[in-house]
Motif scaffolding. Structure first.
Motif, PDB file in Angstrom:
ATOM      1  N   UNK A  16       0.843  -1.191   0.000  1.00 37.71           N
ATOM      2  CA  UNK A  16       0.000   0.000   0.000  1.00 37.71           C
ATOM      3  C   UNK A  16       0.880   1.243   0.000  1.00 37.71           C
ATOM      4  N   UNK A  17       0.427   2.259  -0.710  1.00 37.75           N
ATOM      5  CA  UNK A  17       1.055   3.575  -0.671  1.00 37.75           C
ATOM      6  C   UNK A  17       0.033   4.632  -1.049  1.00 37.75           C
ATOM      7  N   UNK A  18       0.336   5.862  -0.642  1.00 41.42           N
ATOM      8  CA  UNK A  18      -0.470   6.997  -1.096  1.00 41.42           C
ATOM      9  C   UNK A  18       0.432   8.041  -1.758  1.00 41.42           C
ATOM     10  N   UNK A  19       1.636   7.639  -2.097  1.00 38.45           N
ATOM     11  CA  UNK A  19       2.589   8.522  -2.767  1.00 38.45           C
ATOM     12  C   UNK A  19       2.320   8.552  -4.267  1.00 38.45           C
ATOM     13  N   UNK A  20       2.735   9.617  -4.918  1.00 41.20           N
ATOM     14  CA  UNK A  20       2.796   9.642  -6.371  1.00 41.20           C
ATOM     15  C   UNK A  20       3.878   8.656  -6.781  1.00 41.20           C
ATOM     16  N   UNK A  21       3.558   7.769  -7.705  1.00 40.34           N
ATOM     17  CA  UNK A  21       4.541   6.781  -8.153  1.00 40.34           C
ATOM     18  C   UNK A  21       5.268   7.349  -9.361  1.00 40.34           C
ATOM     19  N   UNK A  22       6.514   7.728  -9.115  1.00 37.36           N
ATOM     20  CA  UNK A  22       7.333   8.336 -10.161  1.00 37.36           C
ATOM     21  C   UNK A  22       8.756   7.809 -10.058  1.00 37.36           C
ATOM     22  N   UNK A  23       9.657   8.420 -10.793  1.00 37.10           N
ATOM     23  CA  UNK A  23      11.047   7.982 -10.812  1.00 37.10           C
ATOM     24  C   UNK A  23      11.737   8.046  -9.470  1.00 37.10           C
ATOM     25  N   UNK A  24      11.246   8.868  -8.573  1.00 34.00           N
ATOM     26  CA  UNK A  24      11.846   8.979  -7.255  1.00 34.00           C
ATOM     27  C   UNK A  24      11.600   7.727  -6.414  1.00 34.00           C
ATOM     28  N   UNK A  25      10.392   7.185  -6.495  1.00 37.29           N
ATOM     29  CA  UNK A  25      10.049   6.008  -5.669  1.00 37.29           C
ATOM     30  C   UNK A  25      10.093   4.695  -6.454  1.00 37.29           C
ATOM     31  N   UNK A  26      10.253   4.759  -7.769  1.00 39.61           N
ATOM     32  CA  UNK A  26      10.263   3.539  -8.582  1.00 39.61           C
ATOM     33  C   UNK A  26      11.336   2.529  -8.137  1.00 39.61           C
ATOM     34  N   UNK A  27      12.561   2.958  -7.811  1.00 36.95           N
ATOM     35  CA  UNK A  27      13.549   1.968  -7.352  1.00 36.95           C
ATOM     36  C   UNK A  27      13.120   1.246  -6.065  1.00 36.95           C
ATOM     37  N   UNK A  28      12.494   1.974  -5.142  1.00 31.45           N
ATOM     38  CA  UNK A  28      12.018   1.345  -3.915  1.00 31.45           C
ATOM     39  C   UNK A  28      10.867   0.383  -4.221  1.00 31.45           C
ATOM     40  N   UNK A  29       9.957   0.773  -5.109  1.00 32.12           N
ATOM     41  CA  UNK A  29       8.862  -0.102  -5.511  1.00 32.12           C
ATOM     42  C   UNK A  29       9.415  -1.375  -6.136  1.00 32.12           C
ATOM     43  N   UNK A  30      10.413  -1.235  -6.983  1.00 34.67           N
ATOM     44  CA  UNK A  30      11.055  -2.394  -7.604  1.00 34.67           C
ATOM     45  C   UNK A  30      11.615  -3.329  -6.538  1.00 34.67           C
ATOM     46  N   UNK A  31      12.336  -2.768  -5.575  1.00 36.53           N
ATOM     47  CA  UNK A  31      12.946  -3.568  -4.513  1.00 36.53           C
ATOM     48  C   UNK A  31      11.885  -4.308  -3.705  1.00 36.53           C
ATOM     49  N   UNK A  32      10.822  -3.598  -3.334  1.00 36.01           N
ATOM     50  CA  UNK A  32       9.751  -4.202  -2.529  1.00 36.01           C
ATOM     51  C   UNK A  32       9.103  -5.361  -3.285  1.00 36.01           C
ATOM     52  N   UNK A  33       8.749  -5.136  -4.541  1.00 39.67           N
ATOM     53  CA  UNK A  33       8.069  -6.179  -5.309  1.00 39.67           C
ATOM     54  C   UNK A  33       8.977  -7.368  -5.574  1.00 39.67           C
ATOM     55  N   UNK A  34      10.236  -7.107  -5.907  1.00 44.87           N
ATOM     56  CA  UNK A  34      11.164  -8.217  -6.157  1.00 44.87           C
ATOM     57  C   UNK A  34      11.370  -9.052  -4.901  1.00 44.87           C
ATOM     58  N   UNK A  35      11.487  -8.399  -3.762  1.00 46.34           N
ATOM     59  CA  UNK A  35      11.655  -9.123  -2.504  1.00 46.34           C
ATOM     60  C   UNK A  35      10.449 -10.020  -2.231  1.00 46.34           C
ATOM     61  N   UNK A  36       9.259  -9.506  -2.459  1.00 44.54           N
ATOM     62  CA  UNK A  36       8.053 -10.308  -2.243  1.00 44.54           C
ATOM     63  C   UNK A  36       8.011 -11.503  -3.185  1.00 44.54           C
ATOM     64  N   UNK A  37       8.318 -11.273  -4.455  1.00 43.74           N
ATOM     65  CA  UNK A  37       8.306 -12.367  -5.418  1.00 43.74           C
ATOM     66  C   UNK A  37       9.421 -13.372  -5.130  1.00 43.74           C
ATOM     67  N   UNK A  38      10.580 -12.876  -4.713  1.00 40.60           N
ATOM     68  CA  UNK A  38      11.697 -13.767  -4.371  1.00 40.60           C
ATOM     69  C   UNK A  38      11.381 -14.673  -3.196  1.00 40.60           C
ATOM     70  N   UNK A  39      10.565 -14.186  -2.268  1.00 35.81           N
ATOM     71  CA  UNK A  39      10.251 -14.969  -1.072  1.00 35.81           C
ATOM     72  C   UNK A  39       8.967 -15.792  -1.234  1.00 35.81           C
ATOM     73  N   UNK A  40       8.405 -15.805  -2.435  1.00 34.87           N
ATOM     74  CA  UNK A  40       7.257 -16.652  -2.718  1.00 34.87           C
ATOM     75  C   UNK A  40       5.914 -16.138  -2.246  1.00 34.87           C
ATOM     76  N   UNK A  41       5.808 -14.830  -2.003  1.00 33.17           N
ATOM     77  CA  UNK A  41       4.517 -14.260  -1.590  1.00 33.17           C
ATOM     78  C   UNK A  41       3.496 -14.450  -2.703  1.00 33.17           C
ATOM     79  N   UNK A  42       2.299 -14.897  -2.321  1.00 34.74           N
ATOM     80  CA  UNK A  42       1.189 -14.952  -3.265  1.00 34.74           C
ATOM     81  C   UNK A  42      -0.110 -15.137  -2.519  1.00 34.74           C
TER      82      UNK A  42
END
Length: 106
Positions: A16-42
């Motif tokens: 969840x977020x309420x931030x504007x999703x732009x180039x500033x937060x995109x690297x953090x979003x990438x990290x969060x999603x990759x970590x979830x997928x790497x750990x088998x979240x579903x």
């Protein structure tokens, strides 16, 4: 920076977020999603209901995560403004879903 709230329950994850999703937060979003997928979240649910806008860099991150989740056999679940709840398994589905709430982003 802590732009995202991640809630895990059993194997599921909600981002969840309420931030504007732009180039500033995109690297953090990438990290969060990759970590979830790497750990088998579903499922991985991404709640964008309070997000005011999304730019192309964030769309690219979300599309990459949708493709990867689709390859893993489950996809992502988007929660969008207007009460839309849409499963996406690839980049085309993600962009089509985002058009409902963010027509200039997808």
């Amino acid at each position: 920076m802590n732009s995202f709230v991640v809630v895990r329950l059993d194997g599921a994850a909600l981002v969840w977020t309420d931030w504007t999703l732009n180039g500033t937060v995109a690297p953090e979003l990438y990290r969060v999603l990759q970590e979830l997928l790497d750990t088998g979240a579903k499922p991985v649910v991404i709640d964008l209901v309070e997000v005011p806008s999304i730019d192309s860099s964030a769309v690219a991150v979300l599309a990459a995560a949708a493709v990867r989740a689709g390859q893993l056999g489950f996809g992502l679940e988007l929660r969008l403004p207007g009460g839309h709840a849409i499963p996406v398994r690839d980049a085309a589905q993600l962009r089509s879903a985002l058009m409902l709430a963010y027509p200039t982003a997808a």
